[in-house]
Design a protein around this motif. Sequence first.
Motif, PDB file in Angstrom:
ATOM      1  N   GLY A   4      41.537   2.822  35.909  1.00 14.60           N
ATOM      2  CA  GLY A   4      40.403   2.806  34.581  1.00 14.60           C
ATOM      3  C   GLY A   4      39.247   3.495  35.302  1.00 14.60           C
ATOM      4  N   ALA A   5      38.153   3.540  34.257  1.00  8.65           N
ATOM      5  CA  ALA A   5      36.993   4.195  34.535  1.00  8.65           C
ATOM      6  C   ALA A   5      36.266   3.298  35.752  1.00  8.65           C
ATOM      7  CB  ALA A   5      36.182   4.028  33.394  1.00  8.65           C
ATOM      8  N   ARG A   6      36.341   1.968  35.702  1.00  9.06           N
ATOM      9  CA  ARG A   6      35.666   1.175  36.773  1.00  9.06           C
ATOM     10  C   ARG A   6      36.401   1.019  37.868  1.00  9.06           C
ATOM     11  NH1 ARG A   6      33.830  -1.174  31.817  1.00  9.06           N
ATOM     12  NH2 ARG A   6      31.658  -1.036  31.607  1.00  9.06           N
ATOM     13  N   ASN A   7      37.967   0.983  37.604  1.00  7.11           N
ATOM     14  CA  ASN A   7      38.620   0.362  38.705  1.00  7.11           C
ATOM     15  C   ASN A   7      38.499  -1.021  39.075  1.00  7.11           C
ATOM     16  OD1 ASN A   7      41.067   0.756  40.269  1.00  7.11           O
ATOM     17  ND2 ASN A   7      39.937   1.462  42.123  1.00  7.11           N
ATOM     18  N   LEU A   8      38.326  -1.816  37.915  1.00  6.62           N
ATOM     19  CA  LEU A   8      37.905  -3.081  37.862  1.00  6.62           C
ATOM     20  C   LEU A   8      38.752  -3.853  36.863  1.00  6.62           C
ATOM     21  CD1 LEU A   8      34.166  -3.395  38.113  1.00  6.62           C
ATOM     22  CD2 LEU A   8      35.961  -3.636  40.209  1.00  6.62           C
ATOM     23  N   ILE A   9      39.241  -5.216  36.769  1.00  5.42           N
ATOM     24  CA  ILE A   9      39.759  -5.826  35.859  1.00  5.42           C
ATOM     25  C   ILE A   9      39.167  -5.766  34.290  1.00  5.42           C
ATOM     26  CG2 ILE A   9      38.736  -8.123  36.106  1.00  5.42           C
ATOM     27  CD1 ILE A   9      41.439  -9.228  35.845  1.00  5.42           C
ATOM     28  N   ARG A  16      35.098  -9.967  30.920  1.00  4.35           N
ATOM     29  CA  ARG A  16      33.903 -10.226  31.954  1.00  4.35           C
ATOM     30  C   ARG A  16      34.271 -11.150  33.063  1.00  4.35           C
ATOM     31  NH1 ARG A  16      31.875 -11.701  26.585  1.00  4.35           N
ATOM     32  NH2 ARG A  16      31.177 -13.531  27.905  1.00  4.35           N
ATOM     33  N   VAL A  17      33.514 -10.592  34.297  1.00  4.76           N
ATOM     34  CA  VAL A  17      33.532 -11.247  35.433  1.00  4.76           C
ATOM     35  C   VAL A  17      32.336 -11.426  36.039  1.00  4.76           C
ATOM     36  CG1 VAL A  17      34.574 -11.097  37.720  1.00  4.76           C
ATOM     37  CG2 VAL A  17      36.034 -10.389  36.188  1.00  4.76           C
ATOM     38  N   GLY A  18      32.014 -12.998  36.433  1.00  7.52           N
ATOM     39  CA  GLY A  18      30.853 -13.118  37.320  1.00  7.52           C
ATOM     40  C   GLY A  18      31.084 -13.767  38.472  1.00  7.52           C
ATOM     41  N   ASN A  19      30.006 -13.683  39.452  1.00  3.13           N
ATOM     42  CA  ASN A  19      30.062 -13.975  40.808  1.00  3.13           C
ATOM     43  C   ASN A  19      28.894 -14.914  41.152  1.00  3.13           C
ATOM     44  OD1 ASN A  19      32.404 -12.906  41.688  1.00  3.13           O
ATOM     45  ND2 ASN A  19      31.409 -10.993  42.248  1.00  3.13           N
ATOM     46  N   ALA A  20      29.044 -16.162  41.871  1.00  6.89           N
ATOM     47  CA  ALA A  20      28.024 -16.898  42.494  1.00  6.89           C
ATOM     48  C   ALA A  20      28.070 -17.267  43.652  1.00  6.89           C
ATOM     49  CB  ALA A  20      27.399 -17.937  41.657  1.00  6.89           C
ATOM     50  N   GLN A  21      27.264 -17.001  44.670  1.00  7.90           N
ATOM     51  CA  GLN A  21      27.727 -17.468  46.062  1.00  7.90           C
ATOM     52  C   GLN A  21      26.485 -17.992  46.940  1.00  7.90           C
ATOM     53  OE1 GLN A  21      28.574 -14.078  45.247  1.00  7.90           O
ATOM     54  NE2 GLN A  21      26.356 -13.704  45.060  1.00  7.90           N
ATOM     55  N   ASP A  22      26.764 -18.730  47.744  1.00  4.37           N
ATOM     56  CA  ASP A  22      25.519 -19.549  48.399  1.00  4.37           C
ATOM     57  C   ASP A  22      25.791 -18.942  49.931  1.00  4.37           C
ATOM     58  OD1 ASP A  22      24.282 -21.105  50.466  1.00  4.37           O
ATOM     59  OD2 ASP A  22      24.245 -22.823  48.805  1.00  4.37           O
ATOM     60  N   ALA A  23      24.773 -18.217  50.374  1.00  2.00           N
ATOM     61  CA  ALA A  23      25.068 -17.507  51.955  1.00  2.00           C
ATOM     62  C   ALA A  23      25.172 -18.554  52.961  1.00  2.00           C
ATOM     63  CB  ALA A  23      23.824 -16.406  52.109  1.00  2.00           C
ATOM     64  N   ARG A  24      24.280 -19.848  52.614  1.00  2.00           N
ATOM     65  CA  ARG A  24      24.211 -20.585  53.814  1.00  2.00           C
ATOM     66  C   ARG A  24      25.475 -21.445  53.780  1.00  2.00           C
ATOM     67  NH1 ARG A  24      22.367 -25.979  54.294  1.00  2.00           N
ATOM     68  NH2 ARG A  24      21.533 -26.670  56.452  1.00  2.00           N
ATOM     69  N   LEU A  25      25.924 -21.729  52.827  1.00  2.00           N
ATOM     70  CA  LEU A  25      27.371 -22.407  52.329  1.00  2.00           C
ATOM     71  C   LEU A  25      28.519 -21.559  52.793  1.00  2.00           C
ATOM     72  CD1 LEU A  25      28.481 -25.143  51.466  1.00  2.00           C
ATOM     73  CD2 LEU A  25      28.756 -23.919  49.235  1.00  2.00           C
ATOM     74  N   ASP A 141      30.459  -5.120  35.050  1.00  2.00           N
ATOM     75  CA  ASP A 141      30.522  -4.932  36.711  1.00  2.00           C
ATOM     76  C   ASP A 141      30.099  -6.140  37.316  1.00  2.00           C
ATOM     77  OD1 ASP A 141      30.790  -1.905  36.020  1.00  2.00           O
ATOM     78  OD2 ASP A 141      28.807  -2.169  34.925  1.00  2.00           O
ATOM     79  N   PHE A 142      30.765  -5.827  38.637  1.00  2.00           N
ATOM     80  CA  PHE A 142      30.598  -7.205  39.525  1.00  2.00           C
ATOM     81  C   PHE A 142      31.066  -6.706  41.039  1.00  2.00           C
ATOM     82  CE2 PHE A 142      34.796  -7.216  37.903  1.00  2.00           C
ATOM     83  CZ  PHE A 142      35.679  -7.447  38.848  1.00  2.00           C
TER      84      PHE A 142
END
Length: 325
Positions: A4-9, A16-25, A141-142
Amino acid sequence: MTAGARNLITDVAGLRVGNAQDARLKSGVTVLTAEDRFTAGVAVMGGAPGTRETDLLAPDKTVQQVDALVLSGGSAFGLAAADGVATGLRAMERGFAVGPHRVPIVPAAILFDLMAGGVQDWQDTPYPGLGRAALVAAGPDFALGSAGAGTGCTTATVKGGLGSASARLASGHTVGALVAVNALGSATVGTTRHFWAAPFEQGTEFGGLGPAPTFPAHHPTKLDAAPNTTLAVVATDAALDQAQCTRMATAAHDGLARALVPAHTPMDGDLVFAASTGARPLSEPVAETLALGHAAATCLARAVARGVHAASPAPDDPLPCWSAG
């Protein structure tokens, strides 16, 4: 099948997809949600899964649709990420209607990344906050690689990561895959940089190296290093019921076996969710559901390689990134 256009799910319209992360963790959460509730199923083939509300996804259960799916690091602690997602959805007045109340349905699965080099000195679990942040961040987008649930992922030889891919079928349906690759086995062949998923690559989406020239008799694992688990979601706009979603999730596990060696081990909690937005009806149900399962497996194999290919280095990593090879 073409990407597909984005090559994403999120090439499946409405997702829609969302990410959250903790670099220290060195851990994080990935949330898949949609503009409206969607039908979902699940198939577990690993020997060490960690899940929440997956029993609701059986075809004989009352609730047939969900509000979000959660992939989280943190081992059992990561199941709390679904609390944050449910709280956020409740604030949006979304969920299963029970009298005057709305109860968000948020199945979740976790992977073990507690030995990825992060600092685990927290007193109150950070995962509800990460879950809610991932929900707020959800969009078309993610980031891939070392993001969201892919932040602390590893394989036997290199860092793992968050991957995604999509395909457009001749029937007009779209299929996509999302995966957090944290496998006991390896996504690459022996000591080479060639991916097991190479026969399914589209263009140069994960390096374009092609199949490995030779295949070893011994396949590396991280059996003595840390527990594992690869978590995935496959999705489509085809109108599938819960039983058909379950069958698509089962078929998609072939993609893990094509992209990871070994897969589905006693020390992996390998799990695949399947989601249907129901936007496009099936005109030939038997033939089209077969094609959807094959497309889901192929997309998932590609997504595994893309997740490893996109991983980026961070301080105190236990393994190098594929890109550093």
